[in-house]
Scaffold this motif. Structure first.
Motif, PDB file in Angstrom:
ATOM      1  N   SER A 140     -60.940 -21.921 -17.159  1.00  0.00           N
ATOM      2  CA  SER A 140     -59.823 -21.597 -16.784  1.00  0.00           C
ATOM      3  C   SER A 140     -59.376 -21.472 -15.248  1.00  0.00           C
ATOM      4  CB  SER A 140     -59.128 -20.474 -17.702  1.00  0.00           C
ATOM      5  OG  SER A 140     -59.338 -20.681 -18.938  1.00  0.00           O
ATOM      6  N   THR A 141     -58.076 -21.370 -14.798  1.00  0.00           N
ATOM      7  CA  THR A 141     -57.685 -21.139 -13.620  1.00  0.00           C
ATOM      8  C   THR A 141     -56.456 -20.445 -13.671  1.00  0.00           C
ATOM      9  OG1 THR A 141     -57.343 -21.960 -11.369  1.00  0.00           O
ATOM     10  CG2 THR A 141     -56.474 -23.140 -13.209  1.00  0.00           C
ATOM     11  N   SER A 142     -56.287 -19.525 -12.444  1.00  0.00           N
ATOM     12  CA  SER A 142     -55.151 -18.684 -12.168  1.00  0.00           C
ATOM     13  C   SER A 142     -54.396 -18.768 -11.148  1.00  0.00           C
ATOM     14  CB  SER A 142     -55.602 -16.893 -12.511  1.00  0.00           C
ATOM     15  OG  SER A 142     -56.158 -16.818 -11.208  1.00  0.00           O
ATOM     16  N   SER A 143     -55.068 -19.760 -10.202  1.00  0.00           N
ATOM     17  CA  SER A 143     -54.323 -19.974  -8.903  1.00  0.00           C
ATOM     18  C   SER A 143     -53.472 -20.708  -8.790  1.00  0.00           C
ATOM     19  CB  SER A 143     -55.643 -20.313  -7.679  1.00  0.00           C
ATOM     20  OG  SER A 143     -54.901 -20.705  -6.725  1.00  0.00           O
ATOM     21  N   LEU A 205     -57.846 -13.346 -12.155  1.00  0.00           N
ATOM     22  CA  LEU A 205     -56.474 -13.021 -12.085  1.00  0.00           C
ATOM     23  C   LEU A 205     -55.910 -12.534 -10.818  1.00  0.00           C
ATOM     24  CD1 LEU A 205     -56.297 -11.477 -15.821  1.00  0.00           C
ATOM     25  CD2 LEU A 205     -55.385 -13.705 -15.017  1.00  0.00           C
ATOM     26  N   HIS A 222     -54.332 -14.205 -21.830  1.00  0.00           N
ATOM     27  CA  HIS A 222     -53.917 -14.188 -20.455  1.00  0.00           C
ATOM     28  C   HIS A 222     -53.374 -15.850 -20.376  1.00  0.00           C
ATOM     29  CE1 HIS A 222     -55.717 -10.523 -19.104  1.00  0.00           C
ATOM     30  NE2 HIS A 222     -56.673 -11.195 -19.554  1.00  0.00           N
ATOM     31  N   ILE A 223     -53.987 -16.695 -21.221  1.00  0.00           N
ATOM     32  CA  ILE A 223     -53.391 -17.964 -21.387  1.00  0.00           C
ATOM     33  C   ILE A 223     -52.109 -17.952 -21.922  1.00  0.00           C
ATOM     34  CG2 ILE A 223     -53.658 -20.318 -22.553  1.00  0.00           C
ATOM     35  CD1 ILE A 223     -56.848 -19.948 -22.153  1.00  0.00           C
ATOM     36  N   LYS A 227     -50.808 -16.222 -17.196  1.00  0.00           N
ATOM     37  CA  LYS A 227     -51.479 -15.909 -15.941  1.00  0.00           C
ATOM     38  C   LYS A 227     -52.844 -16.745 -15.980  1.00  0.00           C
ATOM     39  CE  LYS A 227     -50.012 -10.957 -16.883  1.00  0.00           C
ATOM     40  NZ  LYS A 227     -50.809  -9.715 -17.149  1.00  0.00           N
ATOM     41  N   LEU A 228     -53.003 -17.399 -17.036  1.00  0.00           N
ATOM     42  CA  LEU A 228     -54.439 -18.350 -16.935  1.00  0.00           C
ATOM     43  C   LEU A 228     -54.048 -19.789 -17.435  1.00  0.00           C
ATOM     44  CD1 LEU A 228     -57.536 -16.698 -18.203  1.00  0.00           C
ATOM     45  CD2 LEU A 228     -56.897 -17.329 -15.895  1.00  0.00           C
ATOM     46  N   ARG A 229     -54.495 -20.811 -16.830  1.00  0.00           N
ATOM     47  CA  ARG A 229     -54.189 -22.156 -17.217  1.00  0.00           C
ATOM     48  C   ARG A 229     -55.644 -22.821 -17.934  1.00  0.00           C
ATOM     49  NH1 ARG A 229     -52.213 -23.193 -12.490  1.00  0.00           N
ATOM     50  NH2 ARG A 229     -53.599 -24.941 -12.060  1.00  0.00           N
TER      51      ARG A 229
END
Length: 333
Positions: A140-143, A205, A222-223, A227-229
């Motif tokens: 996952s990524t949050s940026s 995060l 979070h997904i 907030k997360l992808r």
């Protein structure tokens, strides 16, 4: 025929019948005794702390088993040394059908390649009872500035900028996933080890690192909140636990399949009929819709395997995990 000869023949016949009857009784008694299992509470050793995923799963499963086997189950937490302490206790337990181990990919596939002295042998001291479920990981990524929306783009960026993309690794399983991904996808990332999911998730995060590899349980909320992808799940196929998220394998990394798992093991020498009976009851429990729903809530994909199938699976997993750990020189800090 003279009376004396007739008497002798009758005596011989009676003796022969008595011998046959006693032999049949000798065979029947153990079988009758075995069919009475279980006659007292059954202990399940969990080599992890109370409240962790393996513990929650065991308590959920044993609630169902207690109903169908009409005996209580005692869950005994023996955490420490990467699950080696509790596993060693189970290995030394009497193989009488009243002590079992909730084992994992750590206890039976990875740890012998990470520790110099386990205190037990995964193959010599245990035999499989039943596979319970798989625990896929998710990349996952949050940026918001991170342009990757899938595994192919992640691979392309990693190749264009080798070892510049930091990936949070909160567990040995995450480290193994990353090592295999880098090797198979030829995507040179940079792993950053953390002591817990909470620490890794806080940093991803907060934008300190762009990527993380963690359990579905840790990442799912979070997904869902945005907030997360999720870029890809590490099981061979997509999971209904993360709808709409393709697996890494389905996005071009053919055959990629590195997941954690939970299974029940018995000390070697446990009566085969006991192992079979318990395995069948686990299968029935995993078929219950409510049990499956609750397992998926905690990030476990229900999957049943019988004893022989589990033993073959574990043998293959030891080769896989051992090969990855050795090749990547993964160590316990």
């Amino acid at each position: 025929m003279k009376p004396s000869k007739l008497h002798n023949r009758r005596t011989t016949l009676r003796a022969g019948c008595a011998l046959v009857a006693s032999t049949l009784l000798a065979w029947a008694l153990p079988a009758a005794a075995q069919t009475t299992w279980p006659e007292r509470p059954i202990r399940i050793i969990v080599p992890y702390a109370a409240g962790q995923g393996a513990d929650v799963l065991t308590r959920l499963l044993t609630q169902e088993l207690a109903k169908t086997l009409n005996q209580p189950f005692v869950v005994e937490n023996r955490a420490g040394a990467g699950a080696n302490i509790g596993t060693a206790v189970a290995a030394k337990s009497a193989p009488d059908g009243y002590t079992f181990l909730l084992g994992t990919n750590a206890t039976h596939a990875a740890n012998e390649f990470l520790y110099s002295n386990l205190g037990f042998s995964p193959s010599a001291d245990f035999e499989g009872v039943a596979m319970i479920g798989l625990l896929p990981m998710v990349i996952s990524t949050s940026s918001p500035d991170f342009p990757t929306n899938g595994i192919p783009e992640l691979i392309a960026r990693a190749r264009a900028n080798p070892k510049t993309l930091n990936v949070g690794l909160p567990s040995t399983t995450a480290s193994v996933v990353l090592a295999q991904f880098e090797k198979v996808a030829q995507a040179p990332l940079f792993g950053v080890k953390y002591k817990s999911s909470a620490q890794s998730m806080t940093d991803v995060l907060g934008g300190q690192i762009p990527l993380t590899i963690d359990t579905v349980t840790a990442a799912r909320a979070h997904i869902a909140s945005g907030k997360l992808r999720a870029l890809g799940i590490t099981s061979l196929k997509a999971s209904e636990m993360l709808p709409g998220v393709k697996s890494v394998a389905e996005q071009g990394v053919s055959g990629f399949d590195v997941v954690a798992w939970d299974a029940l093991f018995a000390p070697r020498g446990t009566p085969r009929d006991v192992v079979q009976k318990l395995s069948e009851h686990i299968q029935r429990a995993l078929q219950q819709p409510e049990t499956r729903r609750k397992m998926q809530e905690i990030g476990i994909e229900p999957l049943y395997m019988g004893a022989s199938q589990l033993d073959a699976f574990v043998k293959d997993e030891r080769l896989k995990w051992g090969g990855i750990i050795k090749a990547a020189d993964i160590r316990i800090d």
